[in-house]
Design a protein around this motif. Structure first.
Motif, PDB file in Angstrom:
ATOM      1  N   PRO A 188       0.809  -1.230   0.000  1.00  0.00           N
ATOM      2  CA  PRO A 188       0.000   0.000   0.000  1.00  0.00           C
ATOM      3  C   PRO A 188       0.834   1.267   0.000  1.00  0.00           C
ATOM      4  CG  PRO A 188      -0.029  -1.032   2.169  1.00  0.00           C
ATOM      5  CD  PRO A 188       0.681  -1.988   1.259  1.00  0.00           C
ATOM      6  N   LYS A 189       0.223   2.317  -0.522  1.00  0.00           N
ATOM      7  CA  LYS A 189       0.804   3.665  -0.512  1.00  0.00           C
ATOM      8  C   LYS A 189      -0.046   4.547   0.409  1.00  0.00           C
ATOM      9  CE  LYS A 189       3.897   2.885  -3.816  1.00  0.00           C
ATOM     10  NZ  LYS A 189       3.617   1.450  -4.047  1.00  0.00           N
ATOM     11  N   PRO A 190       0.560   5.519   1.060  1.00  0.00           N
ATOM     12  CA  PRO A 190      -0.217   6.381   1.963  1.00  0.00           C
ATOM     13  C   PRO A 190      -1.331   7.135   1.236  1.00  0.00           C
ATOM     14  CG  PRO A 190       2.148   6.692   2.294  1.00  0.00           C
ATOM     15  CD  PRO A 190       1.990   5.895   1.047  1.00  0.00           C
ATOM     16  N   VAL A 191      -2.469   7.269   1.915  1.00  0.00           N
ATOM     17  CA  VAL A 191      -3.577   8.062   1.401  1.00  0.00           C
ATOM     18  C   VAL A 191      -3.492   9.490   1.941  1.00  0.00           C
ATOM     19  CG1 VAL A 191      -6.089   8.326   1.408  1.00  0.00           C
ATOM     20  CG2 VAL A 191      -5.070   6.055   1.109  1.00  0.00           C
ATOM     21  N   GLY A 192      -3.229   9.596   3.251  1.00  0.00           N
ATOM     22  CA  GLY A 192      -3.129  10.901   3.889  1.00  0.00           C
ATOM     23  C   GLY A 192      -1.694  11.206   4.302  1.00  0.00           C
ATOM     24  N   LYS A 193      -1.534  12.308   5.020  1.00  0.00           N
ATOM     25  CA  LYS A 193      -0.218  12.666   5.536  1.00  0.00           C
ATOM     26  C   LYS A 193       0.152  11.715   6.666  1.00  0.00           C
ATOM     27  CE  LYS A 193       2.462  16.464   7.536  1.00  0.00           C
ATOM     28  NZ  LYS A 193       2.448  17.877   7.996  1.00  0.00           N
ATOM     29  N   CYS A 194       1.342  11.181   6.611  1.00  0.00           N
ATOM     30  CA  CYS A 194       1.780  10.199   7.608  1.00  0.00           C
ATOM     31  C   CYS A 194       2.326  10.888   8.861  1.00  0.00           C
ATOM     32  CB  CYS A 194       2.860   9.297   7.030  1.00  0.00           C
ATOM     33  SG  CYS A 194       2.270   8.185   5.737  1.00  0.00           S
ATOM     34  N   PRO A 195       1.983  10.361  10.031  1.00  0.00           N
ATOM     35  CA  PRO A 195       2.544  10.906  11.273  1.00  0.00           C
ATOM     36  C   PRO A 195       3.944  10.355  11.522  1.00  0.00           C
ATOM     37  CG  PRO A 195       1.154   9.040  11.781  1.00  0.00           C
ATOM     38  CD  PRO A 195       1.064   9.236  10.285  1.00  0.00           C
ATOM     39  N   GLU A 196       4.657  10.995  12.413  1.00  0.00           N
ATOM     40  CA  GLU A 196       5.919  10.427  12.870  1.00  0.00           C
ATOM     41  C   GLU A 196       5.603   9.242  13.783  1.00  0.00           C
ATOM     42  OE1 GLU A 196       8.850  11.374  11.727  1.00  0.00           O
ATOM     43  OE2 GLU A 196       7.823  12.903  10.531  1.00  0.00           O
ATOM     44  N   PHE A 197       6.370   8.177  13.657  1.00  0.00           N
ATOM     45  CA  PHE A 197       6.129   6.973  14.458  1.00  0.00           C
ATOM     46  C   PHE A 197       6.876   7.093  15.784  1.00  0.00           C
ATOM     47  CE2 PHE A 197       3.949   5.602  10.896  1.00  0.00           C
ATOM     48  CZ  PHE A 197       3.427   4.323  11.053  1.00  0.00           C
ATOM     49  N   THR A 198       6.356   7.965  16.642  1.00  0.00           N
ATOM     50  CA  THR A 198       6.912   8.187  17.967  1.00  0.00           C
ATOM     51  C   THR A 198       5.763   8.289  18.960  1.00  0.00           C
ATOM     52  OG1 THR A 198       6.903  10.596  17.644  1.00  0.00           O
ATOM     53  CG2 THR A 198       8.935   9.424  17.091  1.00  0.00           C
ATOM     54  N   GLY A 199       6.073   8.036  20.221  1.00  0.00           N
ATOM     55  CA  GLY A 199       5.051   8.133  21.249  1.00  0.00           C
ATOM     56  C   GLY A 199       4.241   6.866  21.377  1.00  0.00           C
ATOM     57  N   ALA A 200       3.320   6.871  22.331  1.00  0.00           N
ATOM     58  CA  ALA A 200       2.528   5.687  22.629  1.00  0.00           C
ATOM     59  C   ALA A 200       1.333   5.520  21.705  1.00  0.00           C
ATOM     60  CB  ALA A 200       2.034   5.745  24.079  1.00  0.00           C
ATOM     61  N   GLU A 201       0.921   6.590  21.021  1.00  0.00           N
ATOM     62  CA  GLU A 201      -0.189   6.545  20.083  1.00  0.00           C
ATOM     63  C   GLU A 201       0.125   7.427  18.886  1.00  0.00           C
ATOM     64  OE1 GLU A 201      -3.820   7.717  21.978  1.00  0.00           O
ATOM     65  OE2 GLU A 201      -3.945   5.895  23.214  1.00  0.00           O
ATOM     66  N   ILE A 202      -0.388   7.039  17.724  1.00  0.00           N
ATOM     67  CA  ILE A 202      -0.287   7.873  16.531  1.00  0.00           C
ATOM     68  C   ILE A 202      -1.656   7.909  15.857  1.00  0.00           C
ATOM     69  CG2 ILE A 202       2.167   7.475  16.152  1.00  0.00           C
ATOM     70  CD1 ILE A 202       1.415   5.431  13.990  1.00  0.00           C
ATOM     71  N   THR A 203      -1.909   8.976  15.123  1.00  0.00           N
ATOM     72  CA  THR A 203      -3.165   9.113  14.388  1.00  0.00           C
ATOM     73  C   THR A 203      -2.862   9.191  12.901  1.00  0.00           C
ATOM     74  OG1 THR A 203      -4.251  10.229  16.243  1.00  0.00           O
ATOM     75  CG2 THR A 203      -5.225  10.511  14.056  1.00  0.00           C
ATOM     76  N   LEU A 204      -3.529   8.317  12.152  1.00  0.00           N
ATOM     77  CA  LEU A 204      -3.329   8.240  10.713  1.00  0.00           C
ATOM     78  C   LEU A 204      -4.534   8.834  10.006  1.00  0.00           C
ATOM     79  CD1 LEU A 204      -2.371   5.087  11.956  1.00  0.00           C
ATOM     80  CD2 LEU A 204      -0.927   5.542   9.978  1.00  0.00           C
ATOM     81  N   GLN A 205      -4.387   9.044   8.692  1.00  0.00           N
ATOM     82  CA  GLN A 205      -5.435   9.713   7.917  1.00  0.00           C
ATOM     83  C   GLN A 205      -5.839   8.894   6.695  1.00  0.00           C
ATOM     84  OE1 GLN A 205      -6.786  12.479   9.112  1.00  0.00           O
ATOM     85  NE2 GLN A 205      -5.311  12.689  10.794  1.00  0.00           N
ATOM     86  N   PRO A 206      -6.403   7.704   6.889  1.00  0.00           N
ATOM     87  CA  PRO A 206      -6.934   6.974   5.739  1.00  0.00           C
ATOM     88  C   PRO A 206      -8.137   7.700   5.156  1.00  0.00           C
ATOM     89  CG  PRO A 206      -7.610   5.915   7.773  1.00  0.00           C
ATOM     90  CD  PRO A 206      -6.643   7.000   8.158  1.00  0.00           C
ATOM     91  N   ALA A 207      -8.593   7.260   3.996  1.00  0.00           N
ATOM     92  CA  ALA A 207      -9.675   7.966   3.302  1.00  0.00           C
ATOM     93  C   ALA A 207     -10.956   8.039   4.124  1.00  0.00           C
ATOM     94  CB  ALA A 207      -9.952   7.284   1.961  1.00  0.00           C
TER      95      ALA A 207
END
Length: 334
Positions: free
Chosen positions: A91-110
């Motif tokens: 797969p290729k990213p749909v939204g802007k990717c977050p930095e993979f740091t911290g205990a939680e991350i938020t992604l932006q799928p469609a």
């Protein structure tokens, strides 16, 4: 009709709370339709999060397959094992990717923003390690219950990560569905972009409803999922997912608690075993007496099973039998 069947099964089960450290879960039934909306349940583990973990840039690459405490050595782990997925399935990213740091991350799928819990270490800055998903049970919460804490430490030292999604807040019945598969695509795509992962080692684990999602995800993304571990996987009527790539034959480790949990889970596990075997997958089964749970002895060796099966591994290194470190209740028959 789907939700009615789910409710009828769930009413027949007594919930017994648990957490990821013990792997136990409250049993609850569920169903799945051909649309891929999701399956059964048990609350899984309330999971404590943590981004940290033992690691370091010099973390072992595990080319020889280091031993897991209490588990078998990773006989399949090693450089050159398996093969990379076909490019069209990565797969290729749909939204802007977050930095993979911290205990939680938020992604932006469609489908909209989605948050996952993340376990990662500094080793990921220099090593491309495995990516392991853990899908929790119905009305559960994300945690690290698919593999043991010792295995998680080993995973992080390899530059790998463990990702445990939250259920979509807009999903009122709290079942996994196809939107969650698309969310997992975004996790994979962004992990590749931001950190780098070993594409041969993308794995799925889960308990109860999360066990169903584990297999559903593996089928729907058979173009890149290498292996799966499903503890007391739920759903009513069997798995209807059409594989993304019919040639993608992920290995599967299944379990059920026999008479120590509602009988439907043994029936389902045996059905999954038959279906996967018929379709050319390598499958092992663990028949324990620990109720509706992910037993500690299984979680000790789950990571070993995964690592022994990088993408495209044929035949399985366990085809002649499971290693001695696996629980005696695990084997190659149902």
């Amino acid at each position: 009709m789907f939700k009615f069947l789910a409710l009828m099964i769930s009413l027949s089960v007594v919930a017994c709370g648990g957490d990821d450290s013990s792997g136990s879960a409250g049993a609850a039934g569920a169903g799945a339709g051909s649309s891929g909306s999701a399956g059964s349940g048990g609350s899984a583990a309330g999971g404590s999060s943590g981004a940290g973990g033992s690691a370091g840039a010099s973390g072992a690459t595990n080319t020889g397959g280091g031993a897991n405490t209490g588990g078998a050595t990773n006989t399949g782990g090693g450089s050159g094992a398996g093969s990379s997925p076909k490019a069209q399935y990565v797969p290729k990213p749909v939204g802007k990717c977050p930095e993979f740091t911290g205990a939680e991350i938020t992604l932006q799928p469609a489908q909209g923003a989605r948050t996952v819990k993340l376990w990662i270490s500094d080793a990921a800055k220099t090593l491309e390690g495995p990516l392991v998903f853990y899908w929790h049970g119905w009305h559960g919460s994300p945690g690290a219950g698919g593999i043991s804490s010792a295995a998680r430490t080993q995973l992080l030292a390899m530059g790998g990560m463990l990702v445990a999604p939250y259920i979509d807040a807009a999903d009122e019945d709290e079942y996994w569905d196809m939107d969650d598969v698309l969310m997992a695509d975004e996790v994979v795509a962004c992990a590749i972009e931001k950190v780098g992962i070993d594409l041969r080692r993308i794995y799925s684990t889960g308990l109860s409803a999360g066990g169903w999602q584990t297999l559903h995800f593996a089928y729907k993304r058979s173009g890149y999922v290498a292996a799966a571990v499903a503890y007391s996987a739920g759903t009513n009527g069997g798995l209807s997912a059409v594989p993304q790539d019919p040639t993608g034959k992920f290995a599967a480790l299944l379990s059920h608690g026999g008479s120590s949990e509602p009988a439907i889970y043994q029936t389902l596990a045996e059905g999954y075993f038959d279906g996967l075997t018929k379709n050319g997958h390598f499958v092992a089964m663990c028949q324990h007496t620990n109720g509706h749970s992910a037993p500690a002895a299984m979680r000790d060796v789950a990571f070993d099973f995964l690592m022994a099966h990088p993408f495209g591994t044929t035949p399985s290194p366990f085809a002649g039998g499971l290693p001695a470190a696996f629980p005696a209740y695990c084997g190659l028959t149902k």
